[in-house]
Every structure is written in structure tokens, then in C-alpha cells.
Design an enzyme around this catalytic site. Structure first.
Site, PDB file in Angstrom:
ATOM      1  CE1 TYR A  64      42.027   4.171 -25.756  1.00 55.62           C
ATOM      2  CE2 TYR A  64      41.098   3.082 -27.671  1.00 55.62           C
ATOM      3  CZ  TYR A  64      41.950   4.024 -27.118  1.00 55.62           C
ATOM      4  OH  TYR A  64      42.710   4.814 -27.921  1.00 55.62           O
ATOM      5  CD  GLU A  66      40.389   7.687 -22.983  1.00 54.88           C
ATOM      6  OE1 GLU A  66      39.655   8.627 -22.651  1.00 54.88           O
ATOM      7  OE2 GLU A  66      40.840   7.539 -24.129  1.00 54.88           O
ATOM      8  CG  ASP A 241      61.838  12.337 -12.046  1.00 52.97           C
ATOM      9  OD1 ASP A 241      61.878  11.112 -11.831  1.00 52.97           O
ATOM     10  OD2 ASP A 241      61.918  12.843 -13.183  1.00 52.97           O
ATOM     11  CB  THR A 270      60.752   5.113 -14.985  1.00 53.89           C
ATOM     12  OG1 THR A 270      61.985   5.018 -14.275  1.00 53.89           O
ATOM     13  CG2 THR A 270      60.749   6.345 -15.846  1.00 53.89           C
ATOM     14  CE  LYS A 273      65.303   6.015 -16.146  1.00 55.15           C
ATOM     15  NZ  LYS A 273      63.956   6.599 -16.290  1.00 55.15           N
ATOM     16  NE  ARG A 279      61.470   0.613 -22.294  1.00 56.44           N
ATOM     17  CZ  ARG A 279      62.544   1.255 -21.815  1.00 56.44           C
ATOM     18  NH1 ARG A 279      62.512   2.554 -21.642  1.00 56.44           N
ATOM     19  NH2 ARG A 279      63.653   0.604 -21.541  1.00 56.44           N
TER      20      ARG A 279
HETATM   21  N1  DSN Z   1      66.363   8.218 -20.423  1.00 56.34           N
HETATM   22  C1  DSN Z   1      66.477   8.222 -19.001  1.00 56.34           C
HETATM   23  C2  DSN Z   1      67.890   8.113 -18.546  1.00 56.34           C
HETATM   24  O1  DSN Z   1      68.659   7.480 -19.234  1.00 56.34           O
HETATM   25  O2  DSN Z   1      68.234   8.636 -17.515  1.00 56.34           O
HETATM   26  C3  DSN Z   1      65.817   9.399 -18.385  1.00 56.34           C
HETATM   27  O3  DSN Z   1      64.861   9.908 -19.214  1.00 56.34           O
END
Ligand code: DSN
Length: 478
Positions: A64, A66, A241, A270, A273, A279
Site C-alpha cells: 500500500y 497512498e 486527453d 493512458t 495505447k 495498462r
Molecule cells: N477504450 C478506449 C478506446 O478504445 O479508445 C478509450 O477508453
């Protein structure tokens, strides 16, 4: 790094797991087989490196932590501090950001942290200030009522879902559309492109607290300098974003006006991607928002995931290597080749092409809904996802679009010639699929017909295409 080391690491891990629950070990092995055999065109997916994957499978998961580096609510976090500080340092250096917060578990979490930070920074509320300086017990019921009223009536202007925005940019079924008074900007119906004059007009009329830039299904570059000017002209905080295109920013394909980091007050992403990490999520921000962003856990997030932060540090270190810039450029070259191949064969693409990692096919030209096209492609070994197109007559469930992206196939090594072959496979499936009918004879948005022999043939061709580019060539589980 010897390939043998990767095989040994993963084989040993599976052996240990198999001794406890063999079905889990089998499922992990089967997932590798499936990923190796499918033509993965989901624009938001990728393949993380073995080092990134391995950094997650250890005892950091047990801790943990935090709070933030050096200021934890739990004792014994010295090693978590090391990996969190490393990940944040790599992120700052990679993106040229003043501050990086690497704890968010996902992109949605990162956006919630950003929303909180902006609200806390911008909302003029004596009650909110007290609530943050450990005077919570001094607040009366009336203070709390006022606080909720003030926080709950703030305004957000973001890109609409059907134009390519994300559901956390104020789409009503999501919490962002419930916690904010929200308006959307769309795209020009004729070109499919963002019309910055219309965004400026909407901002002037609506006067948002937050202007959100960024997308998950817009196939073009966005001019963040212009959006920042619009935000400044109405006193809004500018948030971007960049979850989908963070890899293109990291790889310096998107620079100048198209790099959000120097222009936005706060940037979320994120890490899994186009950035090709584990992830998870991340927030980058200007110094004035750093204190509020760092309150993300426990204000908004559950306990940080130190094993994932360790993997973020590994992946971000990889993204700082020169070969990542080459990778990022190849993603865009491949998307272009895919778009060109589809256009040449007669497909209709939203905006007529791409200049990022994704292509959005309007499948109504094939007489199909997105749902029918997605399933027919899946039957043929091609993994995509259905997606709305601007002003979509079929709504967000059935849709009229198929979104395809190149980050994953580019990681495997496929190039522009293979993208043309991929375009041929997609076009073949979509031209040979016909829409079905309901029992009462009305047109179905889900049913379709595709000759099973043709689907098998395309699936075999897809497998052949992938055979030259093995996934995780260093990992042999046999
Ligand atoms: N799930 C992602 C996407 O496929 O674009 C975004 O949340």
C-alpha cells in the site's frame, strides 16, 4: 538480452502459476496464442515489451502506498518511492512536462484526477478552501450544501462522442456528463474536421470552466495552440486527453502546435495505447496544478499500483530511446498506407484520410452497420471495433463506423506494403457481407451474412500476413 532469458522467465512464471491453478496458466498461454494469430487493428491496443510485462509480476503488488513520493500514509514505501520517482522523472523528461503524476490506474482515473485538480484550483469557494486545509470539522451543514452546489454547477466544453471525443469528456451516460454542466463541439459536417471558429463561438457563448481537447476516434491532428487561445479568451482551464496519441507526442511526430504539453494546463493519458506501456494512466500538468493533482490518491483513486508504476518506469525509459521515434513515425506511415489502400478500393473514410494512428471507415457505404461489419471482420480473423461516425444515424451501440489503428501491427513490424494487403482483406470482407433481416422482415442492425468459406480464406490470409512478423519472437512457451 538473450531471447532465452525471456522464454525462461515466462515459462518459469507459468510453471509456478500452473502448480496452483492450471486453468489460469492455460488461459495466459491461450491469450498469447490468440494475440499471435489475430490481425489486431484495435486503435487503442498494443503489445508491451517483455520487460514491461515482467516488471508487473512481483511483490510490489503487495504494497500500500497512498500519498506521494516521500509523503505516504503508510510506512515502508522506500522502494515504491524509487519506482514512482523514476516513472515521474522519465515522464517529465520524455514529454517536457513540469510535473508528472503516474498513479492513475486508467485513463478515466487520470481524467477524474484532472477534473478534481481543476475544480479545486478554480472554484471560488470558502468552504472548499477550508475543506482542504484540515478544517473540515469546522464546516457547517450549510457550508457543505454550498460546496456541493458550487462544485456541481461548473461547465465543461469537450468534443462530442460522435465526432470522436471520449465518453469522459462530458458524455451524459458517464459521470463527467453528470458532474459538469456540459456542452460539446462537433466537427464540420462537410469535412469532418474540427472547425476552430465554431469551437471559439461555443466557448464564448457557454464560458466553460474547462475546455477539453483530445479524442479517441478523430483521425486528424488537433491544433492545441489554437484551442489554448480559445481557452484563454474565455478564462477556461485547458485540458487535453492525449490517451490515444501519447506515443506520437513521445516520438516527436506531433510537435509544435500539435504537441499538447506546452499548450495545455493539464494533460492526461493512458500508458498502454500508442505509448506501449502497461495498462494505466498518467497526468502531466503545469506547476500551479501539481499540488492538487498529487492529491489524486486517496481523493479520487484507490491505492496506487506500485507494480504498474514500476512497469510505467520501464516503458517510459523505452520510449525515451531513439528507436521509439522511429516506431512512432512508422505508426503514422502505416495508418496512411491503410487509409490510401482503403480509399483506392472505394471505401468512405471520415475526413477522407488520416494523419495520426487511426482510420475511421464509414461502413454505411457497404450497406452495413458498424456492428455487422465488426462481427464479419472478426469472423475473418480481423479484430477491430465499431465506432460512431459524426451525426451517426445508428447511435453509439450499432454505429455506422469501424475504427482501425496501427500501433499494434507496427510493433510487430508490419509496414506499408502489409497495410495495403490489410486494406484488401478488410475491403473484401466488407463487400462480401450483406445485412440481414429480423423475423418480421424489417432490416436488422445486427444480423448479417458472410460466406463461411470466404471468412476462413481471409482468416488464413491474415495469418499468413502475420507469419513473417512473429509476436514476442523471444518467447517460446513450448
Ligand atoms: N477504450 C478506449 C478506446 O478504445 O479508445 C478509450 O477508453
Amino acid at each position: 538480452m538473450s531471447r532465452n532469458a525471456e522464454s525462461t522467465a515466462f515459462r518459469s512464471a507459468l510453471e509456478v502459476i500452473r502448480a496452483v491453478e492450471p486453468r489460469v496458466a492455460d488461459a495466459i498461454g491461450a491469450e498469447l496464442t490468440d494475440q499471435r494469430e489475430s490481425l489486431k487493428l484495435i486503435a487503442s491496443e498494443n503489445y508491451a515489451s517483455p520487460a514491461t510485462l515482467l516488471a508487473m509480476g512481483n511483490w510490489f503488488s503487495d504494497k500500500y502506498a497512498e500519498g506521494t513520493v516521500g509523503r505516504r500514509f503508510y510506512a515502508g514505501c522506500q522502494n515504491v518511492d524509487t519506482v514512482e520517482a523514476l516513472a515521474a522523472e522519465h515522464a517529465r523528461e520524455l514529454f517536457g512536462a513540469a510535473h508528472a503524476y503516474v498513479q492513475p490506474h486508467s485513463g478515466i482515473d487520470a481524467n477524474l484526477v484532472a477534473f478534481w485538480a481543476v475544480l479545486a484550483d478554480r472554484v471560488e469557494s470558502p468552504a472548499l478552501k477550508k475543506a482542504q486545509v484540515r478544517q473540515v470539522n469546522d464546516l457547517t451543514e450549510a457550508d457543505w450544501f454550498a460546496l456541493r452546489r458550487e462544485l456541481g454547477n461548473q461547465r465543461m466544453l469537450g468534443m462530442s462522442l460522435d465526432a470522436g471525443g471520449h465518453l469522459t469528456h462530458g458524455f451524459r451516460p458517464n459521470i463527467s456528463g453528470k458532474m459538469f454542466d456540459q456542452r460539446s463541439y462537433g466537427t464540420d459536417p462537410a469535412t469532418g474536421l474540427i472547425d476552430y471558429d465554431r469551437v471559439a463561438e461555443a466557448a464564448r457563448e457557454f464560458k466553460p470552466l474547462i475546455l477539453v481537447g483530445g479524442y479517441s476516434a478523430y483521425p486528424r491532428k488537433v491544433n492545441f495552440r489554437i484551442l489554448r487561445e480559445i481557452a484563454d479568451s474565455v478564462g477556461a482551464t485547458f485540458m487535453v486527453d492525449m490517451a490515444h496519441f501519447a506515443g506520437l507526442v513521445a516520438g516527436k511526430v506531433f510537435t509544435g502546435d500539435f504537441d499538447p504539453v506546452p499548450h495545455a494546463h493539464i494533460v492526461t493519458t493512458t500508458t498502454h495505447k500508442s505509448l506501449r506501456g502497461p495498462r494505466g494512466g498518467m497526468v502531466l500538468c503545469q506547476p500551479e496544478l501539481a499540488d492538487q493533482v498529487d492529491r489524486g490518491c486517496p481523493m479520487v483513486l484507490g491505492g496506487p499500483l506500485p507494480h504498474v508504476m514500476a512497469a510505467k518506469a520501464v516503458a517510459l525509459a523505452e520510449a525515451r530511446r531513439p528507436d521509439f521515434a522511429d516506431y512512432a513515425q512508422r505508426i503514422v506511415d502505416n495508418a496512411n498506407a491503410l487509409a490510401e489502400g482503403l480509399l483506392r478500393r472505394g471505401a468512405t473514410l471520415v475526413t477522407g484520410g488520416t494523419d495520426n494512428h487511426l482510420v475511421l471507415i464509414d461502413v454505411s457505404g457497404y450497406g452495413l452497420t458498424g456492428r455487422q461489419a465488426e462481427q464479419a471482420l472478426l469472423d475473418s480473423g480481423i479484430v477491430t471495433n465499431r465506432n460512431s461516425v459524426p451525426q451517426d444515424p445508428n447511435g453509439a451501440w450499432y454505429t455506422s463506423g469501424i475504427r482501425i489503428g496501427t500501433p499494434a501491427l507496427t510493433t510487430r513490424g508490419l509496414g506499408t506494403a502489409e497495410m495495403d494487403q490489410t486494406a484488401e482483406l478488410i475491403h473484401t470482407v466488407l463487400t462480401q457481407t450483406t445485412a440481414g433481416a429480423n423475423a418480421d422482415g424489417t432490416p436488422s442492425k445486427a444480423k448479417y451474412a458472410l460466406d463461411a468459406g470466404l471468412a476462413d480464406k481471409v482468416a488464413r490470409q491474415a495469418t499468413d500476413l502475420l507469419a513473417t512478423y512473429p509476436l514476442y519472437p523471444g518467447i517460446d512457451l513450448s
